[in-house]
Structures are given as C-alpha cells and as structure tokens.
Motif scaffolding. Structure first.
Motif, short mmCIF file in Angstrom:
data_model
loop_
_atom_site.label_atom_id
_atom_site.label_comp_id
_atom_site.label_asym_id
_atom_site.label_seq_id
_atom_site.Cartn_x
_atom_site.Cartn_y
_atom_site.Cartn_z
N CYS A 187 0.85 -1.19 0.00
CA CYS A 187 0.00 0.00 0.00
C CYS A 187 0.89 1.24 0.00
CB CYS A 187 -0.90 0.00 1.23
SG CYS A 187 -1.79 1.53 1.43
N CYS A 215 0.08 3.29 3.68
CA CYS A 215 0.50 2.80 5.01
C CYS A 215 1.61 1.76 4.90
CB CYS A 215 -0.70 2.26 5.79
SG CYS A 215 -1.42 0.79 5.02
N CYS A 225 -6.57 -2.07 0.40
CA CYS A 225 -5.61 -2.24 1.50
C CYS A 225 -6.40 -2.57 2.76
CB CYS A 225 -4.81 -0.96 1.69
SG CYS A 225 -3.82 -1.01 3.19
N CYS A 273 -5.32 0.36 5.89
CA CYS A 273 -5.96 1.67 5.99
C CYS A 273 -7.36 1.66 5.39
CB CYS A 273 -5.08 2.75 5.37
SG CYS A 273 -4.64 2.47 3.66
ZN LIG Z 1 -2.90 1.09 3.34
#
Ligand SMILES: [Zn+2]
Length: 279
Positions: free
Chosen positions: A32, A35, A57, A60
């Motif tokens: 991702c 994050c 993801c 997040c």
């Molecule tokens: Zn993420």
C-alpha cells in the motif's frame, strides 16, 4: 505522415498498464503506498481506464492502483499518451514535435516534458561517482531564452528571428552565453553531468567535490583546471600531442557521452542559461 506516428499503434492501454505494473512493483509484493502494508487484495477495475487494476488495502481500508502517488495518477490523458511522450523525449524530440505526434496542445507537451525531466533528475540529486572516473567538458550555447531582463514575460515587439546564437572564439563561460557542461563518467556506469558558469580551477574543484567521491582515480585531458584538482589520484592524456590513450588512462567514455549529448541538445535550438547550476 511522420514515421513516428506509427509507433503510436504499438501502444495499447493494456500493454502500457502491464508494463507500468512490472516497472512499479518489479519482483516485490504489492504494497500500500499510503500505510506501506502488504495486506492487500484485488478490488476490480475502472470502467473508464482499461487495464488499470484497483487494489484494496486491509490496513488503511482504502483502495489504490498502480498509479497512486505517481505523477500520472490524476492525469486525464491515457497512459499510452504518457509512455509515448516519454519515448519521444528520450529520442530528443522537441516539445512541439511531441505535441504534434500526440495530438495534445503545445503547452501540455511542454509541461509534460518538464515534469518527466524533473522526475528523472529528482531520483538522485546528490549522486556521487567513485572508483575510476573520467571527466570532460563541453561548451554549450545558451542565452536568455524566454526571459525578460528583470523577470516576467519577454516582449520582443517583433517575430522571433529563429536563428542560433553566434559562437565566439575561445573558452566559453556564463557571461559569454556559453556556459560549460562537465561530465563525470564512472567506469562502473554511473554518470553525473553538471552545468557550470565557467571553467576556472575554483569552479571545477567545487564541481568535483559535489560529484566525485574523494580519493577516486580521475582520468582527464590536459586542461589546467583538472591538473590543479586536489583530493584525487589524477592522471591525464595530452590531446595536443595526439595522445588519446595511455594504457588504462583515457577519457573515451566521457567523449562518447558528449557525442550522444551534443545531437540531443542540438534539437533544442536555444537553451536557457538559468538552467545552469550556480557553481
Ligand atoms: Zn494502506
């Protein structure tokens, strides 16, 4: 029709997306971009962007795709446009030519060229070459292209004459509108090219300190500014005595680089000297 237009047909949206995906992730697992977690899953596609995959993801709880956090993420133009623009830029096409080939406005292609060049340079702004390094310099005609003396838009009051700036004899420098370009070419492959105001000992020493690791082996021609360099194991060949290589000592790689750089720069009829570094 220009021959390059046919290249356009080689690019389909799907091919470009696959290529970009391979470029971005290589052998790494998907990650991702927000994050940095690896817990991601597929999340369909976009109906208005063929070939572009969307991911979810789990960290997040947001989606991303292959273009998220890149320069191309928000672009309304398709990916083949961008890839073709990059391809043409590498072939030293002018921004006008690129606009013509892509069918975009000249201002769009000009802006894209700047973005692409800046992106290419921004990866390694403080690159140091080391090991065995060759150096050479060239003088490139550059003027106050597109610049009014005190900033702002330049008003010529007439049509531009479209002629190259005339050359003056002797070594060039910033005030003569012929700043120097120094290339530091490592025999391990890395290259640093610097635009400098002049070619004095002080300038070259400063440029070398920025580009070359201290203690490296340096091979140059017999210019006095190189001979005065400190902090390097320096050897030179004397071109005035027709000496171009002495065993391992030569600067053919640097000369070769310039033989490719010169025709590249020639396309841009004039260059702006404000793009020189302040060295
Ligand atoms: Zn993420």
């Amino acid at each position: 029709m220009p021959a390059l237009s046919y290249v356009h047909q080689l690019f389909s949206a799907d091919t470009c997306q696959t290529y970009l995906r391979a470029l971005r992730w290589k052998e790494r697992p998907l990650q991702c971009p927000r994050c940095q977690r690896h817990a991601v899953g597929l999340w369909g596609t976009y109906h208005y962007r063929p070939g572009l995959k969307r991911y979810w993801c789990h960290g997040c709880r947001r989606t991303f795709n292959d273009l998220t956090n890149t320069m191309l993420a928000q672009s309304k133009r398709s990916l083949p446009h961008w890839i073709l623009a990059t391809f043409l830029l590498c072939l030293s096409c002018s921004s006008r030519r690129i606009a013509r080939e892509l069918g975009v406005h000249i201002r769009t292609s000009y802006r894209w060229c700047w973005w692409l060049r800046n992106a290419a340079v921004s990866y390694e702004t403080d690159r140091h070459v080391e090991g065995t390094v060759e150096a050479d310099e060239l003088y490139h005609t550059a003027g106050r292209k597109g610049q009014a003396p005190h900033g702002g838009k330049k008003s010529l009051g007439r049509r531009p004459r479209g002629r190259r700036k005339k050359r003056e004899p002797g070594r060039g420098h910033y005030d003569k509108d012929r700043p120097a370009i120094i290339a530091w070419v490592s025999r391990q492959g890395a290259v640093v090219i610097q635009g400098v105001r002049d070619f004095t000992v002080k300038t070259v020493q400063k440029a070398a300190n920025l580009a070359v690791q201290a203690g490296s082996r340096l091979y140059t021609d017999s210019a006095s500014s190189y001979r005065a360099l400190q902090g390097y194991l320096h050897e030179y060949v004397n071109h005035t005595q027709k000496e171009y290589a002495r065993g391992d000592v030569h600067e053919n790689r640097a000369e070769c680089l310039f033989s490719l750089l010169k025709p590249y720069l020639r396309v841009f009829v004039a260059s702006a000297k404000r793009t020189c570094l302040g060295i």
